[in-house]
Design a protein around this motif. Structure first.
Motif, mmCIF file in Angstrom:
data_model
loop_
_atom_site.group_PDB
_atom_site.id
_atom_site.type_symbol
_atom_site.label_atom_id
_atom_site.label_comp_id
_atom_site.label_asym_id
_atom_site.label_seq_id
_atom_site.Cartn_x
_atom_site.Cartn_y
_atom_site.Cartn_z
ATOM 1 N N UNK A 60 0.847 -1.187 0.000
ATOM 2 C CA UNK A 60 0.000 0.000 0.000
ATOM 3 C C UNK A 60 0.889 1.247 0.000
ATOM 4 N N UNK A 61 0.581 2.157 -0.903
ATOM 5 C CA UNK A 61 1.368 3.375 -1.049
ATOM 6 C C UNK A 61 0.716 4.544 -0.316
ATOM 7 N N UNK A 62 -0.583 4.701 -0.494
ATOM 8 C CA UNK A 62 -1.297 5.827 0.095
ATOM 9 C C UNK A 62 -2.764 5.473 0.226
ATOM 10 N N UNK A 63 -3.409 6.081 1.205
ATOM 11 C CA UNK A 63 -4.833 5.848 1.401
ATOM 12 C C UNK A 63 -5.501 7.148 1.830
ATOM 13 N N UNK A 64 -6.817 7.205 1.599
ATOM 14 C CA UNK A 64 -7.600 8.381 1.952
ATOM 15 C C UNK A 64 -8.984 7.909 2.368
ATOM 16 N N UNK A 65 -9.484 8.447 3.470
ATOM 17 C CA UNK A 65 -10.777 7.997 3.955
ATOM 18 C C UNK A 65 -11.892 8.523 3.049
ATOM 19 N N UNK A 66 -13.101 8.017 3.251
ATOM 20 C CA UNK A 66 -14.182 8.314 2.316
ATOM 21 C C UNK A 66 -14.526 9.802 2.241
ATOM 22 N N UNK A 67 -14.335 10.523 3.332
ATOM 23 C CA UNK A 67 -14.640 11.951 3.324
ATOM 24 C C UNK A 67 -13.473 12.797 2.819
ATOM 25 N N UNK A 68 -12.305 12.176 2.675
ATOM 26 C CA UNK A 68 -11.123 12.909 2.240
ATOM 27 C C UNK A 68 -10.414 13.657 3.353
ATOM 28 N N UNK A 69 -10.886 13.496 4.582
ATOM 29 C CA UNK A 69 -10.332 14.280 5.676
ATOM 30 C C UNK A 69 -9.047 13.760 6.261
ATOM 31 N N UNK A 70 -8.657 12.562 5.889
ATOM 32 C CA UNK A 70 -7.443 11.980 6.448
ATOM 33 C C UNK A 70 -6.752 11.128 5.400
ATOM 34 N N UNK A 71 -5.427 11.236 5.362
ATOM 35 C CA UNK A 71 -4.628 10.461 4.419
ATOM 36 C C UNK A 71 -3.476 9.776 5.157
#
Length: 118
Positions: free
Chosen positions: A47-58
């Motif tokens: 896994x390189x990067x992730x973002x929650x469904x609201x975009x508020x956290x990466x």
């Protein structure tokens, strides 16, 4: 039909930039956390990067922090990965992943090749 379609891969020189896009079809990404994974030849997918469904956290793996930026546009049903200061070790097939925030439903794209070479 549920689909994730990646685009934007290619061949760039070290130090260059690429922007990967992932378009979702058949479902709304607003209910999903989105991630970018990569797999280099002979290595496991990571896994390189992730973002929650609201975009508020990466979140980012250490090796790409400060160079890669994940973002999403729920209105366009798409997620992006801006990659700067690319290194040869970034060479891999990059995959888009959607993981439903409730339950275990997961979708994968087909991958896009990124090659960093002079």
């Amino acid at each position: 039909q549920v689909q994730l379609v990646e685009s934007g891969g290619g061949l760039v020189q070290p130090g260059g930039s690429l922007r990967l896009s992932c378009a979702a079809y058949g479902f709304s990404i607003s209910l999903y956390a989105m991630s970018w994974y990569r797999q280099a030849p002979g290595k496991e997918r990571e896994e390189v990067a992730s973002i929650i469904n609201t975009g508020g956290s990466t979140n980012y793996r250490d090796s790409v922090k400060g160079r890669f930026t994940i973002s999403r546009d729920n209105g366009k049903n798409a997620v992006y990965l801006q990659m700067n200061s690319l290194k040869p070790e970034d060479t891999a097939v990059y995959y888009c992943n959607a993981r439903r925030v409730s339950g275990s439903l997961t979708h994968w794209g087909q991958g896009t090749q990124v090659t960093i070479s002079s």
